[in-house]
Write a protein that holds these residues in place. Structure first.
Motif, PDB file in Angstrom:
ATOM      1  N   ARG A 172      -2.849   3.236  17.189  1.00 59.31           N
ATOM      2  CA  ARG A 172      -1.700   4.089  16.871  1.00 59.31           C
ATOM      3  C   ARG A 172      -0.975   4.424  18.164  1.00 59.31           C
ATOM      4  O   ARG A 172      -1.525   5.078  19.045  1.00 59.31           O
TER       5      ARG A 172
ATOM      6  N   THR B  95      -4.599  -7.679   5.561  1.00 66.14           N
ATOM      7  CA  THR B  95      -4.141  -6.454   6.218  1.00 66.14           C
ATOM      8  C   THR B  95      -3.199  -6.836   7.357  1.00 66.14           C
ATOM      9  O   THR B  95      -3.487  -7.760   8.108  1.00 66.14           O
TER      10      THR B  95
ATOM     11  N   GLN C 182      -1.035   9.348   8.739  1.00 62.67           N
ATOM     12  CA  GLN C 182      -2.409   9.377   8.249  1.00 62.67           C
ATOM     13  C   GLN C 182      -2.992   7.978   8.057  1.00 62.67           C
ATOM     14  O   GLN C 182      -4.211   7.815   8.058  1.00 62.67           O
ATOM     15  N   TYR C 183      -2.143   6.992   7.904  1.00 63.69           N
ATOM     16  CA  TYR C 183      -2.604   5.634   7.627  1.00 63.69           C
ATOM     17  C   TYR C 183      -3.383   5.077   8.820  1.00 63.69           C
ATOM     18  O   TYR C 183      -2.942   5.164   9.966  1.00 63.69           O
ATOM     19  N   ASP C 184      -4.542   4.500   8.535  1.00 65.81           N
ATOM     20  CA  ASP C 184      -5.355   3.924   9.617  1.00 65.81           C
ATOM     21  C   ASP C 184      -5.899   2.546   9.245  1.00 65.81           C
ATOM     22  O   ASP C 184      -6.857   2.071   9.846  1.00 65.81           O
ATOM     23  N   GLY C 185      -5.268   1.902   8.268  1.00 67.70           N
ATOM     24  CA  GLY C 185      -5.756   0.603   7.839  1.00 67.70           C
ATOM     25  C   GLY C 185      -5.381  -0.533   8.764  1.00 67.70           C
ATOM     26  O   GLY C 185      -5.975  -1.610   8.704  1.00 67.70           O
TER      27      GLY C 185
ATOM     28  N   TYR D  90       6.721   1.164  12.194  1.00 66.83           N
ATOM     29  CA  TYR D  90       7.327   2.188  11.338  1.00 66.83           C
ATOM     30  C   TYR D  90       8.529   2.789  12.058  1.00 66.83           C
ATOM     31  O   TYR D  90       8.397   3.376  13.124  1.00 66.83           O
TER      32      TYR D  90
ATOM     33  N   TYR E 229       7.324   9.400   4.131  1.00 70.22           N
ATOM     34  CA  TYR E 229       7.004   8.288   5.024  1.00 70.22           C
ATOM     35  C   TYR E 229       6.220   8.777   6.243  1.00 70.22           C
ATOM     36  O   TYR E 229       5.223   8.172   6.651  1.00 70.22           O
TER      37      TYR E 229
ATOM     38  N   GLU F 282       0.816  -1.218   0.000  1.00 68.25           N
ATOM     39  CA  GLU F 282       0.000   0.000   0.000  1.00 68.25           C
ATOM     40  C   GLU F 282       0.847   1.264   0.000  1.00 68.25           C
ATOM     41  O   GLU F 282       0.371   2.346  -0.341  1.00 68.25           O
ATOM     42  N   LYS F 283       2.118   1.135   0.383  1.00 70.39           N
ATOM     43  CA  LYS F 283       3.011   2.291   0.417  1.00 70.39           C
ATOM     44  C   LYS F 283       3.727   2.489  -0.905  1.00 70.39           C
ATOM     45  O   LYS F 283       4.382   3.521  -1.126  1.00 70.39           O
TER      46      LYS F 283
ATOM     47  N   PHE G 259       2.704   9.657   5.356  1.00 72.77           N
ATOM     48  CA  PHE G 259       1.907   8.472   5.049  1.00 72.77           C
ATOM     49  C   PHE G 259       1.459   7.757   6.319  1.00 72.77           C
ATOM     50  O   PHE G 259       0.276   7.449   6.499  1.00 72.77           O
ATOM     51  N   PHE G 260       2.411   7.479   7.214  1.00 71.44           N
ATOM     52  CA  PHE G 260       2.069   6.660   8.372  1.00 71.44           C
ATOM     53  C   PHE G 260       1.373   7.442   9.484  1.00 71.44           C
ATOM     54  O   PHE G 260       0.738   6.832  10.349  1.00 71.44           O
TER      55      PHE G 260
END
Length: 215
Positions: free
Chosen positions: A207, A123, A170-173, A129, A164, A92-93, A167-168
């Motif tokens: 998170r 997932t 904001q990422y919430d998957g 990260y 990076y 996804e990245k 992205f991470f």
């Protein structure tokens, strides 16, 4: 109880020089897992990209996309679910690099191919990260003495680190543990590895942050 009793599928991510592949290998040595490692050295366009990015960005990006998709496809779905898995790349990245390095026409072509090739993968149960300052990334890249990596401008590493982080954050998957990787090198120090494993076992929300220098 190990971290893989809690998190079946773990992804380690971070910019070049963050230590993601080394950490993935170390965890692979410690636990019986399926190990998915990106093979950057197999990309024949990568050394050329660092010398002439505009010319070789698309071919470099497409090679990595095909490589990552094939690695995921080669892992039998039954194995993915029945065994523990750790990977040092996150499909996804993948568009992150494309957005940074491709022009508008190339990016449109890339998006078409990405949409066509994108495979269904579970997932991750956890993404670790490794957030690393640019100076540290630059130092570690230089220490590796990989010839083509010496061509990487510090400015590029800065843009990559920012991409990076954006992205991470904001990422919430999937659950994400953001690790401050500035001074405590979790890939080299056994005590640091133990601290990381303990911290992973303490995760309670989607998170969380781990700042070893402050704890």
């Amino acid at each position: 109880m190990s971290i893989f009793d809690r998190f079946h599928y773990i992804v380690i991510e971070g910019p070049i020089g963050s230590g993601k592949s080394t950490l993935a290998r170390k965890l692979g040595d410690m636990f019986p897992v399926n190990l998915l490692l990106e093979n950057a050295d197999a990309n024949p366009f990568l050394p050329k990209f660092y010398q002439d990015a505009p010319r070789y960005a698309l071919s470099t990006q497409m090679f990595f996309l095909f490589q990552r998709v094939e690695q995921i496809r080669s892992l039998n779905q039954r194995d993915m679910f029945s065994q523990h898995t750790i990977a040092d790349f996150f499909l996804e990245k993948d568009p992150l690099f494309a957005q940074m390095n491709l022009n508008d026409e190339e990016y449109a072509l890339y998006r078409q191919m990405y949409k066509h090739l994108h495979v269904q993968v579970p997932t991750p149960d956890l993404v670790i990260y490794l957030q690393t300052p640019v100076d540290t990334l630059h130092e570690r890249v230089n220490q590796r003495h990989t010839s083509y990596e010496q061509e990487i401008p510090k400015e590029y590493l800065g843009r990559l680190a920012d991409a990076y982080s954006n992205f991470f954050h904001q990422y919430d998957g999937a659950p994400v543990l953001i690790v401050n990787n500035e001074k405590l090198d979790i890939t080299e120090q056994e005590s640091a590895m133990n601290m990381l494993l303990e911290r992973v076992m303490q995760i309670r929300s989607r998170r969380e942050f781990f700042n070893p220098n402050m704890e």
